[in-house]
Design a protein around this motif. Structure first.
Motif, mmCIF file in Angstrom:
data_model
loop_
_atom_site.group_PDB
_atom_site.id
_atom_site.type_symbol
_atom_site.label_atom_id
_atom_site.label_comp_id
_atom_site.label_asym_id
_atom_site.label_seq_id
_atom_site.Cartn_x
_atom_site.Cartn_y
_atom_site.Cartn_z
ATOM 1 N N ALA A 82 25.965 36.619 49.303
ATOM 2 C CA ALA A 82 26.953 36.895 49.331
ATOM 3 C C ALA A 82 28.150 36.282 49.434
ATOM 4 O O ALA A 82 29.280 36.454 49.271
ATOM 5 N N LEU A 83 27.940 34.926 49.078
ATOM 6 C CA LEU A 83 29.030 33.867 48.298
ATOM 7 C C LEU A 83 29.469 34.310 46.982
ATOM 8 O O LEU A 83 30.516 34.481 46.615
ATOM 9 N N PHE A 84 28.182 35.145 45.775
ATOM 10 C CA PHE A 84 28.636 35.300 45.136
ATOM 11 C C PHE A 84 29.391 36.688 44.711
ATOM 12 O O PHE A 84 30.288 37.144 43.942
ATOM 13 N N THR A 85 29.249 37.874 45.862
ATOM 14 C CA THR A 85 29.911 39.018 46.029
ATOM 15 C C THR A 85 31.869 38.536 46.316
ATOM 16 O O THR A 85 32.357 39.164 46.537
ATOM 17 N N GLY A 86 32.222 37.235 46.939
ATOM 18 C CA GLY A 86 33.513 36.969 47.920
ATOM 19 C C GLY A 86 33.797 36.153 46.113
ATOM 20 O O GLY A 86 34.837 36.564 46.023
ATOM 21 N N ILE A 87 32.743 35.106 45.538
ATOM 22 C CA ILE A 87 33.062 35.187 44.330
ATOM 23 C C ILE A 87 33.809 35.716 43.393
ATOM 24 O O ILE A 87 34.689 35.412 42.740
ATOM 25 N N SER A 88 33.000 37.247 43.193
ATOM 26 C CA SER A 88 33.334 38.071 42.371
ATOM 27 C C SER A 88 34.412 38.769 42.740
ATOM 28 O O SER A 88 35.890 39.650 41.822
ATOM 29 N N PHE A 89 34.982 39.073 43.722
ATOM 30 C CA PHE A 89 36.719 39.697 44.894
ATOM 31 C C PHE A 89 37.534 38.909 44.497
ATOM 32 O O PHE A 89 38.682 38.609 44.044
ATOM 33 N N VAL A 90 37.053 37.552 45.231
ATOM 34 C CA VAL A 90 38.967 36.591 44.986
ATOM 35 C C VAL A 90 39.692 35.632 43.216
ATOM 36 O O VAL A 90 40.285 35.915 43.204
ATOM 37 N N ILE A 91 38.332 35.406 42.499
ATOM 38 C CA ILE A 91 38.340 34.866 41.388
ATOM 39 C C ILE A 91 39.488 35.862 40.918
ATOM 40 O O ILE A 91 40.738 35.731 40.343
ATOM 41 N N PRO A 92 38.960 37.699 40.430
ATOM 42 C CA PRO A 92 40.441 38.538 39.954
ATOM 43 C C PRO A 92 41.603 38.623 40.734
ATOM 44 O O PRO A 92 42.980 38.540 40.370
ATOM 45 N N TYR A 93 40.915 38.562 41.915
ATOM 46 C CA TYR A 93 42.092 38.516 43.330
ATOM 47 C C TYR A 93 43.767 37.726 43.017
ATOM 48 O O TYR A 93 44.462 37.947 42.148
ATOM 49 N N MET A 94 42.785 36.361 43.041
ATOM 50 C CA MET A 94 43.843 35.455 42.637
ATOM 51 C C MET A 94 44.530 34.976 41.741
ATOM 52 O O MET A 94 45.529 35.348 41.173
ATOM 53 N N LEU A 95 43.679 35.172 40.106
ATOM 54 C CA LEU A 95 44.413 35.466 39.255
ATOM 55 C C LEU A 95 45.462 36.576 38.993
ATOM 56 O O LEU A 95 46.552 36.912 38.434
ATOM 57 N N VAL A 96 45.180 37.875 39.511
ATOM 58 C CA VAL A 96 46.503 38.661 39.552
ATOM 59 C C VAL A 96 47.954 38.503 40.720
ATOM 60 O O VAL A 96 48.350 38.640 40.250
ATOM 61 N N GLY A 97 47.373 37.735 41.259
ATOM 62 C CA GLY A 97 48.780 37.916 42.578
ATOM 63 C C GLY A 97 49.157 36.479 41.336
ATOM 64 O O GLY A 97 50.861 36.068 41.228
ATOM 65 N N VAL A 98 48.521 35.920 41.025
ATOM 66 C CA VAL A 98 49.532 34.222 40.345
ATOM 67 C C VAL A 98 50.451 35.102 39.361
ATOM 68 O O VAL A 98 51.279 34.215 39.411
ATOM 69 N N PHE A 99 49.686 35.925 38.054
ATOM 70 C CA PHE A 99 50.490 36.866 36.951
ATOM 71 C C PHE A 99 50.854 37.347 37.270
ATOM 72 O O PHE A 99 52.331 38.236 36.288
ATOM 73 N N LEU A 100 49.876 38.103 37.850
ATOM 74 C CA LEU A 100 50.911 40.141 37.526
ATOM 75 C C LEU A 100 51.618 40.653 38.952
ATOM 76 O O LEU A 100 52.610 41.002 38.840
ATOM 77 N N GLY A 101 51.513 39.592 40.171
ATOM 78 C CA GLY A 101 52.371 39.960 41.709
ATOM 79 C C GLY A 101 51.451 40.501 42.417
ATOM 80 O O GLY A 101 50.302 40.615 42.724
ATOM 81 N N PRO A 102 52.012 41.177 43.540
ATOM 82 C CA PRO A 102 51.455 41.359 44.572
ATOM 83 C C PRO A 102 51.258 42.790 45.303
ATOM 84 O O PRO A 102 50.833 43.835 45.701
ATOM 85 N N GLU A 103 51.449 43.938 44.341
ATOM 86 C CA GLU A 103 50.963 45.136 43.704
ATOM 87 C C GLU A 103 49.306 45.292 44.055
ATOM 88 O O GLU A 103 48.553 46.037 44.657
ATOM 89 N N PHE A 104 49.039 44.566 43.139
ATOM 90 C CA PHE A 104 47.441 45.050 42.971
ATOM 91 C C PHE A 104 45.885 43.969 42.811
ATOM 92 O O PHE A 104 45.102 43.752 42.238
ATOM 93 N N PRO A 105 47.067 42.737 43.635
ATOM 94 C CA PRO A 105 45.275 41.539 43.847
ATOM 95 C C PRO A 105 44.138 42.453 44.357
ATOM 96 O O PRO A 105 43.210 42.314 43.759
ATOM 97 N N SER A 106 44.611 43.295 45.426
ATOM 98 C CA SER A 106 43.721 43.624 46.026
ATOM 99 C C SER A 106 42.478 44.607 45.914
ATOM 100 O O SER A 106 41.328 44.895 46.051
ATOM 101 N N MET A 107 43.146 45.426 45.474
ATOM 102 C CA MET A 107 43.038 46.869 44.045
ATOM 103 C C MET A 107 41.635 46.382 43.384
ATOM 104 O O MET A 107 40.846 46.569 42.566
ATOM 105 N N ILE A 108 42.612 45.246 42.453
ATOM 106 C CA ILE A 108 41.791 44.658 41.164
ATOM 107 C C ILE A 108 40.691 43.884 41.206
ATOM 108 O O ILE A 108 39.929 43.942 40.617
ATOM 109 N N GLY A 109 41.031 42.991 42.403
ATOM 110 C CA GLY A 109 40.018 42.152 42.414
ATOM 111 C C GLY A 109 38.905 43.377 42.736
ATOM 112 O O GLY A 109 37.111 43.072 42.699
ATOM 113 N N ALA A 110 39.259 44.009 43.995
ATOM 114 C CA ALA A 110 37.761 45.234 44.631
ATOM 115 C C ALA A 110 37.452 45.498 43.576
ATOM 116 O O ALA A 110 35.338 45.930 43.234
ATOM 117 N N MET A 111 37.782 46.573 42.497
ATOM 118 C CA MET A 111 37.570 46.931 41.039
ATOM 119 C C MET A 111 36.583 46.071 40.358
ATOM 120 O O MET A 111 35.452 46.322 40.427
#
Length: 563
Positions: free
Chosen positions: A239-268
Motif C-alpha cells: 500500500a505504501l509502495f502504491t502511495g509513493i508510486s502515485f505521489v512522487i510524479p504527482y508532486m513533481l508535475v505540480g511543482v514543475f508543470l502546473g495544476p493541469e496534470f498532477p493527478s492524471m500523470i501521477g495515476a498513469m
C-alpha cells in the motif's frame, strides 16, 4: 443579532444534516428536504434575502442537479452496457489474474484508476465510475461507495484538469488587487499562482502517501469477516509502495508543470509501476484477503445494483483487454475533451443556460450536456455498442435498468444542491451581511487567533461539505483565507494552499457526493452509514494538514512575495 448568533444560524443547516443523517440514521430523502427548508428559512429571515433570490438559488441548484444526474446516469449506463456485453466478466477475470486479493484490487481499481478519472474529469466522477465497477467485481455495494469516496482526497485539488486551482483559486482571489501588490514588490501573479500550486501538491503528496493504506484499513475493518484492523497490516508495504508510486510524479508535475496534470500523470505512472509489480508478486503479502461469503452480508451492505456471474453467463468469451477498452476510451475521451481546444470549444458550444434567473443578477445556471462527463460517457457507450457487437435488446435492457436506478437519486439531489446554492448566494441580502459560509469561517478565525492555521484546512473542508465541490469551496473561501493570512502575518500562498487541500479532503464527507456515489450502486438511504466511515480518513487528512500548516508557518517560516 451578534456575530456569534449569526454564525451559529449559518452553521445550523450543516449541523442539522449531520444530526439527522449520522446521529439518527434518517435517510437523505427525508433529511435533506428538512435541511433545505431550514436553510431557506434562515436566508429569508436572519439574512433578509429576497424571496426571488432564494427561489432563483433553488432553480440554479436544480439546473446543477440536472448536470449531476446526467453524469450519474452515464456512469450507470456504461456499467450496465458492459454487463450485458460480457465486458464485466472479462474485467473481473482480468483482476483475478493480477491478484485475487481484494485489498490489491481496491488499490488498483479504486485508488490508481480512480485518481486518473478524477484528474481527467473531477466533480465526483471517480466514485460514480469506480463504485459500480467494484460492485461488478464482487465488492459489497456499501464497501464500494466507502472506498470510492476515499478517492475524493489527494487527487481532487487537481481534478478536472486543474479546475479547483485554475477556476476555484484563480477566480476566488482578488486577482487585480493581488497583482498590483505583487508588481509593487517586483513579482508577478504567475509566480504567486505557481507557488500556491506547488504548495498544494507538496502538502497533498506528504499526506497522500498513506491514503491507499488507510483506504485498505477502513475496508478490512468494516467489511471483513473478522472486522479487524490487523487484517490490513500485511498489505502495508504494498500500500505504501502504491502511495509513493502515485505521489512522487504527482508532486513533481505540480511543482514543475502546473495544476493541469498532477493527478492524471501521477495515476498513469502509478498504474505503469504498480500493476506489473502486483503481477510479479512484488511486496504482496503471503495471505489473501477477501470479503465474507455474499450470503452472509448484512442487508445494509447490499444495493439494488447487483451484477452476478449468472447475469453474464453464456456470452461469447471476451479478452480482458477488450473488456477494459471502454474505460480506457473514457479516460482518453475525457482528457481529449479538456485539452484539445477545438474539441473543447465544439463540446461547450452546446449549452443550455439561464442567465440572471428571475432577474437576480449573478444567479445563473447552465448545463453543457456534451462537455459534462455524462456526455463523454454516453459517447463511450455508443462506441461500446458497436465495439462489443451488442444487439438492440441488450442495450435496451441496459437503458431500462439504468433509468430505474437514477430515479431514486433525483429526489434527494433536488433538495441537496438547491440548499447549497442558497447558502452560497446569501451574500446578497437586506441585512448587509456576508454570506453564510463566510460568516462561519470568520467566527472560526476570530476565535482561533494564531492557532487558526491548524484549522484552515478544516474551514476549506467545511466549504466542500456544504457544496460538494473543492472548486466551489475555493471560490467561496480563498479570498477569506488570504485575508486571514495577511492579518496573522503569515504566508498568504500557503494559507490558500491549505484551503485547497482541506476542501479536497472535505469531499470525502460531502453529502451530495455521497448521495451521487450511492445512487450509482442503488444504495440510497444509507448515506449516514457511509459518512460515519469516511469521517475517519477525513479527520486524518485535516489533522495532518493542520500539523503541516503549523510547522510551515511557525517552524520553517514559509514566506511568499506578499509578506
Amino acid at each position: 443579532m451578534n456575530e456569534t448568533t449569526l454564525a451559529l444560524l449559518a452553521f445550523l443547516p450543516l449541523l442539522l444534516a449531520g444530526i439527522l443523517l449520522v446521529g439518527f440514521k434518517i435517510p437523505a430523502k427525508i433529511a435533506m428536504p428538512i435541511v433545505f427548508l431550514t436553510a431557506a428559512t434562515i436566508g429569508l429571515t436572519a439574512w433578509d434575502m429576497s424571496f426571488s433570490r432564494v427561489a432563483a438559488s433553488t432553480i440554479q441548484g436544480l439546473i446543477q442537479t440536472a448536470g449531476l444526474l446526467w453524469i450519474i446516469f452515464g456512469a450507470i449506463l456504461l456499467l450496465n452496457t458492459l454487463k450485458h456485453s460480457g465486458g464485466i466478466t472479462a474485467i473481473r477475470n482480468g483482476f483475478s489474474g493480477i491478484s485475487p486479493d481484494r485489498r490489491v484490487q481496491a488499490l488498483i481499481v479504486a485508488w490508481l484508476f480512480g485518481c486518473f478519472i478524477e484528474g481527467a474529469s473531477g466533480f465526483g466522477t471517480p466514485a460514480a465510475v469506480a463504485a459500480p465497477l467494484m460492485v461488478a467485481l464482487g465488492f459489497p455495494a456499501l464497501a464500494a461507495v466507502v472506498v470510492g469516496m476515499m478517492i475524493q482526497s489527494t487527487p481532487v485539488s487537481f481534478g478536472a484538469v486543474g479546475t479547483p486551482i485554475i477556476v476555484g483559486v484563480g477566480s476566488g482571489l482578488d486577482r487585480a488587487g493581488i497583482t498590483a501588490q505583487l508588481e509593487a514588490d517586483g513579482s508577478t501573479w504567475g509566480t504567486f499562482f505557481q507557488l500556491i500550486t506547488s504548495e498544494v501538491a507538496i502538502t497533498h503528496g506528504i499526506i497522500g502517501i498513506c491514503m491507499p493504506l488507510i483506504l485498505v484499513l477502513v475496508m478490512v475493518r468494516f467489511f471483513g469477516a473478522n472486522r479487524s484492523w490487523k487484517e490490513g497490516l500485511s498489505i502495508v508495504p504494498f500500500a505504501l509502495f502504491t502511495g509513493i508510486s502515485f505521489v512522487i510524479p504527482y508532486m513533481l508535475v505540480g511543482v514543475f508543470l502546473g495544476p493541469e496534470f498532477p493527478s492524471m500523470i501521477g495515476a498513469m505512472v502509478g498504474l505503469a509501476i504498480v500493476v506489473p509489480a502486483a503481477r510479479k508478486g512484488f511486496l504482496l503479502p503471503k495471505d489473501t484477503w477477501d470479503f465474507p461469503e455474499s450470503t452472509s452480508w448484512p442487508d445494509e451492505w447490499i444495493g439494488n445494483l447487483q451484477i452476478k456471474l449468472e447475469d453474464v453467463a453464456g456470452k461469447a468469451p471476451m479478452s480482458t483487454f477488450m473488456g477494459w477498452v471502454p474505460y480506457v476510451l473514457l479516460a482518453l475521451f475525457l482528457v481529449a475533451s479538456r485539452t484539445i481546444e477545438p474539441l473543447r470549444v465544439a463540446l461547450t458550444s452546446i449549452s443550455l443556460d439561464w442567465n440572471n434567473i428571475l432577474g437576480e443578477t449573478g444567479v445563473s445556471g447552465g448545463v453543457q450536456p456534451l462537455y459534462l462527463p455524462g456526455g463523454i460517457i454516453m459517447a463511450v457507450v455508443i462506441v461500446t455498442y458497436f465495439l462489443h457487437r451488442m444487439n438492440p435488446s441488450k442495450i435496451s435492457a441496459a437503458v431500462s435498468e439504468s433509468t430505474k436506478t437514477i430515479l431514486g437519486a433525483g429526489f434527494v439531489l433536488i433538495f441537496t444542491v438547491p440548499m447549497v446554492r442558497i447558502l452560497i448566494n446569501s451574500g446578497v441580502n437586506g441585512a448587509d451581511l456576508v454570506s453564510m459560509p463566510v460568516m462561519m469561517a470568520q467566527a472560526v478565525a476570530h476565535g482561533m487567533g494564531n492557532i487558526y492555521p491548524f484549522f484552515a484546512p478544516t474551514v476549506g473542508a467545511m466549504g466542500a461539505f456544504i457544496a460538494g465541490s473543492n472548486t466551489v469551496s475555493n471560490l467561496m473561501l480563498a479570498e477569506f483565507q488570504f485575508n486571514v493570512a495577511q492579518t496573522l502575518g503569515v504566508s498568504t500562498a500557503m494559507m490558500v494552499a491549505l484551503q485547497a487541500v482541506g476542501a479536497a479532503a472535505g469531499n470525502m464527507i460531502a453529502i451530495h457526493n455521497v448521495v451521487a456515489a450511492s445512487a450509482t450502486v442503488g444504495l440510497l438511504g444509507r448515506e449516514g452509514t457511509t459518512i460515519r466511515k469516511t469521517i475517519i480518513p477525513t479527520i486524518y487528512y485535516l489533522v495532518f494538514a493542520g500539523i503541516i500548516a503549523m510547522v510551515a508557518f511557525y517552524v520553517l517560516g514559509v514566506t511568499d512575495p506578499l509578506m
